[in-house]
Design a protein around this motif. Structure first.
Motif, PDB file in Angstrom:
ATOM      1  N   GLY A  27      35.130   6.637  -8.884  1.00 38.52           N
ATOM      2  CA  GLY A  27      34.712   6.936  -7.517  1.00 38.52           C
ATOM      3  C   GLY A  27      34.326   5.715  -6.717  1.00 38.52           C
ATOM      4  N   LYS A  28      34.430   4.530  -7.325  1.00 40.32           N
ATOM      5  CA  LYS A  28      34.022   3.297  -6.641  1.00 40.32           C
ATOM      6  C   LYS A  28      34.848   3.066  -5.375  1.00 40.32           C
ATOM      7  CE  LYS A  28      34.868   0.331  -9.956  1.00 40.32           C
ATOM      8  NZ  LYS A  28      35.675   1.213 -10.833  1.00 40.32           N
ATOM      9  N   SER A  29      36.162   3.141  -5.507  1.00 37.94           N
ATOM     10  CA  SER A  29      37.029   2.852  -4.361  1.00 37.94           C
ATOM     11  C   SER A  29      36.887   3.919  -3.274  1.00 37.94           C
ATOM     12  CB  SER A  29      38.489   2.748  -4.813  1.00 37.94           C
ATOM     13  OG  SER A  29      38.673   1.599  -5.621  1.00 37.94           O
ATOM     14  N   THR A  30      36.663   5.171  -3.676  1.00 30.91           N
ATOM     15  CA  THR A  30      36.447   6.228  -2.681  1.00 30.91           C
ATOM     16  C   THR A  30      35.197   5.944  -1.876  1.00 30.91           C
ATOM     17  OG1 THR A  30      37.562   7.908  -4.023  1.00 30.91           O
ATOM     18  CG2 THR A  30      36.019   8.696  -2.359  1.00 30.91           C
ATOM     19  N   LEU A  31      34.125   5.540  -2.545  1.00 28.44           N
ATOM     20  CA  LEU A  31      32.893   5.191  -1.849  1.00 28.44           C
ATOM     21  C   LEU A  31      33.139   4.068  -0.844  1.00 28.44           C
ATOM     22  CD1 LEU A  31      29.775   5.314  -1.520  1.00 28.44           C
ATOM     23  CD2 LEU A  31      29.635   3.656  -3.402  1.00 28.44           C
ATOM     24  N   ILE A  32      33.830   3.030  -1.279  1.00 32.01           N
ATOM     25  CA  ILE A  32      34.125   1.894  -0.414  1.00 32.01           C
ATOM     26  C   ILE A  32      34.981   2.326   0.777  1.00 32.01           C
ATOM     27  CG2 ILE A  32      35.525  -0.219  -0.304  1.00 32.01           C
ATOM     28  CD1 ILE A  32      34.453  -0.853  -3.126  1.00 32.01           C
ATOM     29  N   ASN A  33      35.987   3.154   0.534  1.00 34.50           N
ATOM     30  CA  ASN A  33      36.878   3.582   1.614  1.00 34.50           C
ATOM     31  C   ASN A  33      36.177   4.470   2.628  1.00 34.50           C
ATOM     32  OD1 ASN A  33      39.323   2.252   0.969  1.00 34.50           O
ATOM     33  ND2 ASN A  33      39.729   3.713  -0.668  1.00 34.50           N
ATOM     34  N   LEU A  34      35.162   5.212   2.196  1.00 33.94           N
ATOM     35  CA  LEU A  34      34.384   6.010   3.137  1.00 33.94           C
ATOM     36  C   LEU A  34      33.490   5.123   3.996  1.00 33.94           C
ATOM     37  CD1 LEU A  34      33.409   9.026   0.858  1.00 33.94           C
ATOM     38  CD2 LEU A  34      34.798   9.146   2.929  1.00 33.94           C
TER      39      LEU A  34
END
Length: 290
Positions: free
Chosen positions: A39-46
């Protein structure tokens, strides 16, 4: 200066990439550790508004100094420096031309931009390649160009997604030290699955698994939480495979008297000797992710 993630949920079909995620970030370095798909990249993209949030109140909020980042819009984007995990380059651009191009997108005045670009090329050790085409760069050199563009404009929030991928050990240390120097008046989110990238520079570490924070704290706090959860045993090379089948195995170390196998867990077998004086952040990572 405060960036708040409040009860954020993001779904892709039936998969929850983030599940009721909450965290408050202030000035300092935050290591975000997790395996691929955590979920790291999802957090960053949000945070960078590269993906849209789920619709509805239950999707949560992302705020900077108490204001929603979507309402702040360009004001927020101007204070964010983002280094993506991968980025396509115009191969015909030189390193300097690419940074000038990115500076113009960020609306940085040309005179200020040129001064910053020269300084950043020096910091990432690319000054002598400034006029070389990016298409001919190695993977590590491209990573350094990406880092330089993230730092253009002196952003208040710096978001780094696997920033040291492809760098040799000396370059990794140089970049880590530079990032540490920046943290006094900036919020730095450093997402990685490489523990050594952040163990010595992070003020706080978040372990993210299946879209949730499973542990967080200072490196010291997390290491202390592993008391009585780490053990070692002497073994031969032939025994390692069998031991790996039964235990969460950490490092296998070569010592003067032979091999030593390290394991982590809540219920350690009696034949292993507990270790409480030589625990590190990698042991914490293995405890949560293996």
């Amino acid at each position: 200066m405060k960036l708040e993630i409040k009860n954020v949920t993001k779904t892709y079909g039936n998969i929850k990439a983030l599940n009721n995620f909450s965290m408050e970030f202030q000035a300092g370095i935050y290591g975000i550790l997790g395996s691929n798909g955590a979920g790291k990249s999802t957090l960053i993209n949000l945070i960078t508004d590269n993906v849209s949030r789920d619709s509805g109140v239950e999707s949560g909020k992302i705020q900077y100094n108490e204001e929603d980042i979507l309402k702040l819009g360009r004001k927020f984007r101007r204070i964010v420096g983002y280094m993506p995990q991968q980025q396509g380059f115009y191969d015909e651009f030189s390193a300097k031309a690419f940074l000038q191009y990115m500076a113009s997108i960020k609306e940085i005045p040309r005179k200020i931009a040129n001064k910053q670009i020269d300084e950043l090329l020096e910091i990432v050790n690319l000054t002598k390649f400034a006029h070389n085409k990016v298409g001919g760069f190695s993977g590590g050199m491209k990573q350094r160009v990406l880092l330089a563009q993230a730092l253009l404009g002196d952003p208040k929030i710096i978001i780094l997604d696997e920033p040291t991928a492809g760098l040799d050990p000396k370059e990794r240390i140089t970049i880590r030290n530079y990032i540490a120097e920046l943290s006094k008046d900036k919020i730095i989110l450093f997402a990685t699955h490489v523990v050594s990238d952040i163990e010595c520079i992070a003020d706080q570490v978040l372990f993210v698994k299946q879209g949730e924070i499973v542990a967080k704290g200072t490196p010291g706090e997390l290491i202390r939480s592993m008391h009585d959860k780490v053990a070692e045993i002497s073994c031969t090379l032939d025994q390692i495979t069998e031991l790996q089948a039964h235990y969460k195995v950490g490092n296998v170390k070569q010592r003067s008297d032979g091999l030593v196998l390290r394991i982590v867990g809540d219920n350690l077998p009696t034949e292993f000797e507990k270790v409480n004086h030589d625990i590190n952040l990698e042991d914490v990572y293995l405890y949560y992710f293996e």
